[in-house]
Design a protein around this motif. Structure first.
Motif, PDB file in Angstrom:
ATOM      1  N   CYS A  71      11.387  -1.864  -0.660  1.00  0.00           N
ATOM      2  CA  CYS A  71      11.302  -0.646   0.142  1.00  0.00           C
ATOM      3  C   CYS A  71      10.033  -0.638   0.996  1.00  0.00           C
ATOM      4  N   LEU A  72      10.087   0.069   2.118  1.00  0.00           N
ATOM      5  CA  LEU A  72       8.929   0.143   3.011  1.00  0.00           C
ATOM      6  C   LEU A  72       7.701   0.705   2.319  1.00  0.00           C
ATOM      7  N   LYS A  73       7.912   1.622   1.385  1.00  0.00           N
ATOM      8  CA  LYS A  73       6.768   2.232   0.696  1.00  0.00           C
ATOM      9  C   LYS A  73       6.013   1.232  -0.163  1.00  0.00           C
ATOM     10  N   ALA A  74       6.634   0.086  -0.465  1.00  0.00           N
ATOM     11  CA  ALA A  74       5.956  -0.942  -1.253  1.00  0.00           C
ATOM     12  C   ALA A  74       5.132  -1.883  -0.383  1.00  0.00           C
ATOM     13  N   SER A  75       5.176  -1.684   0.920  1.00  0.00           N
ATOM     14  CA  SER A  75       4.417  -2.535   1.840  1.00  0.00           C
ATOM     15  C   SER A  75       3.007  -1.974   2.031  1.00  0.00           C
ATOM     16  N   PRO A  76       2.002  -2.845   2.150  1.00  0.00           N
ATOM     17  CA  PRO A  76       0.638  -2.365   2.451  1.00  0.00           C
ATOM     18  C   PRO A  76       0.568  -1.577   3.755  1.00  0.00           C
ATOM     19  N   LEU A  77       1.503  -1.814   4.661  1.00  0.00           N
ATOM     20  CA  LEU A  77       1.509  -1.109   5.939  1.00  0.00           C
ATOM     21  C   LEU A  77       1.781   0.383   5.768  1.00  0.00           C
ATOM     22  N   TRP A  78       2.420   0.754   4.650  1.00  0.00           N
ATOM     23  CA  TRP A  78       2.788   2.157   4.462  1.00  0.00           C
ATOM     24  C   TRP A  78       1.556   3.059   4.374  1.00  0.00           C
ATOM     25  N   ASN A  79       0.427   2.502   3.981  1.00  0.00           N
ATOM     26  CA  ASN A  79      -0.806   3.300   3.895  1.00  0.00           C
ATOM     27  C   ASN A  79      -1.253   3.790   5.268  1.00  0.00           C
ATOM     28  N   ASN A  80      -0.743   3.154   6.325  1.00  0.00           N
ATOM     29  CA  ASN A  80      -1.118   3.540   7.685  1.00  0.00           C
ATOM     30  C   ASN A  80      -0.102   4.472   8.345  1.00  0.00           C
ATOM     31  N   VAL A  81       0.924   4.849   7.582  1.00  0.00           N
ATOM     32  CA  VAL A  81       1.992   5.688   8.129  1.00  0.00           C
ATOM     33  C   VAL A  81       1.649   7.162   7.930  1.00  0.00           C
ATOM     34  N   LYS A  82       1.773   7.928   8.975  1.00  0.00           N
ATOM     35  CA  LYS A  82       1.621   9.375   8.895  1.00  0.00           C
ATOM     36  C   LYS A  82       3.014   9.993   8.826  1.00  0.00           C
TER      37      LYS A  82
END
Length: 316
Positions: A71-82
């Protein structure tokens, strides 16, 4: 495509919750390289649209843990999502339909885990006003497509009906049953199953190629009748012939299929090339859709919708 990614100002990714996290991460690396910018996504604005209550990424032969990890939430990039939430159902508000408002609330309760779960079976119980339950496929078909042998010629009637199925086997079974109710002979279209490199014949036998069911492609043995509903699988000629456009078959020829749009640009008639997919040939861009059965994650706007459950997707 590279020049377009370098020049664009915004990328909108719809149904992002169904995408594997590695797809987003690959886009991030690609944009950094193309735009020569080490900021996240090369400094480009990305709008992710989706609902995590719906289907998560499908991992073949995977476990629920594998799907959560993809899932996208498991990606480190998700921390940058607003995260921004949309709370008003515009379809319900504009139509001022009280029954649709109730159904929308029931769906939200189901997605938010507010429906009680039976401690013994682990199943939920849906209320009688949520949907009507039937016992067999035949009864389901008759409820969604009554008197299909006569009504299949009514495009407005067809465009408002659909059956949702979770598995390809169920889709094929429903296909066969519904098409058997339409008069006429079946015409078979088969995919190209020859090997361009003779040295690969041993590695890729014909039987193996014929058994493949590739996402986004029709089956190897596609059987159609005049009156069958097909669905476009690629954007051929936007805005009329787009992915998801449904058409009714008017004429079946050895290498061409003549079909008429039944939703959106109603009545427009087109010729679709009938040769199925091969690496060096034009792809056949349509797939039978169970007289309206939709097998992918999409918004359903039909007024008569059936849902097929089997033993693995059953509800109580």
């Amino acid at each position: 495509m590279g020049k377009l990614l370098m020049q664009c100002k915004l990328i909108v990714w719809d149904e992002c919750t169904m995408a594997h996290k590695k797809s987003l991460e690959a886009l991030n690396f690609t944009l950094k390289d193309l735009r020569r910018n080490n900021n996240i996504f090369g400094g480009l604005m990305i709008l992710l649209a989706g609902d995590f209550r719906q289907t998560l990424p499908v991992v073949p032969r995977g476990t629920p843990a594998d799907e959560l990890n993809a899932c996208l939430k498991a990606s480190p990039l998700w921390n940058n999502v607003k995260t921004l939430s949309l709370t008003t159902n515009m379809r319900v508000q504009l139509q001022n339909d009280q029954s649709a408002a109730l159904f929308s609330k029931q769906l939200l309760d189901l997605g938010n885990g507010k429906v009680p779960v039976d401690a013994t079976s682990g199943l939920i119980t849906l209320t009688n006003d949520f949907c009507r339950f039937v016992d067999t496929q035949l009864v389901l078909i008759e409820n969604v497509f009554p008197n299909i042998s006569e009504n299949y010629k009514n495009y407005a009637w067809l465009s408002q009906r659909a059956i949702l199925a979770a598995k390809n086997n169920d889709v094929h079974a429903l296909n066969f049953t519904i098409q058997s109710k339409i008069a006429g002979d079946l015409v078979t279209y088969k995919s190209v199953d020859s090997i361009t490199n003779p040295d690969d014949v041993v590695n890729y036998p014909t039987e193996f190629l014929n058994s493949l069911e590739i996402p986004g492609f029709p089956p190897h043995n596609l059987q159609l009748k005049v009156g069958t509903v097909i669905m476009i699988l690629r954007n051929l000629n936007p805005p009329r012939l787009c992915n998801g456009t449904r058409l009714s078959v008017k004429r079946l020829m050895p290498n061409l299929i003549e079909a008429t749009i039944i939703n959106g640009n109603l009545g427009y008639r087109y010729l679709v090339r009938g040769r199925l997919w091969a690496p060096d040939s034009t792809e056949f861009q349509g797939s039978v859709t169970e007289e309206g059965i939709i097998t992918r994650g999409t918004s359903v706007t039909e007024t008569k919708v059936g849902r097929h459950f089997d033993e693995d997707t059953a509800c109580k």
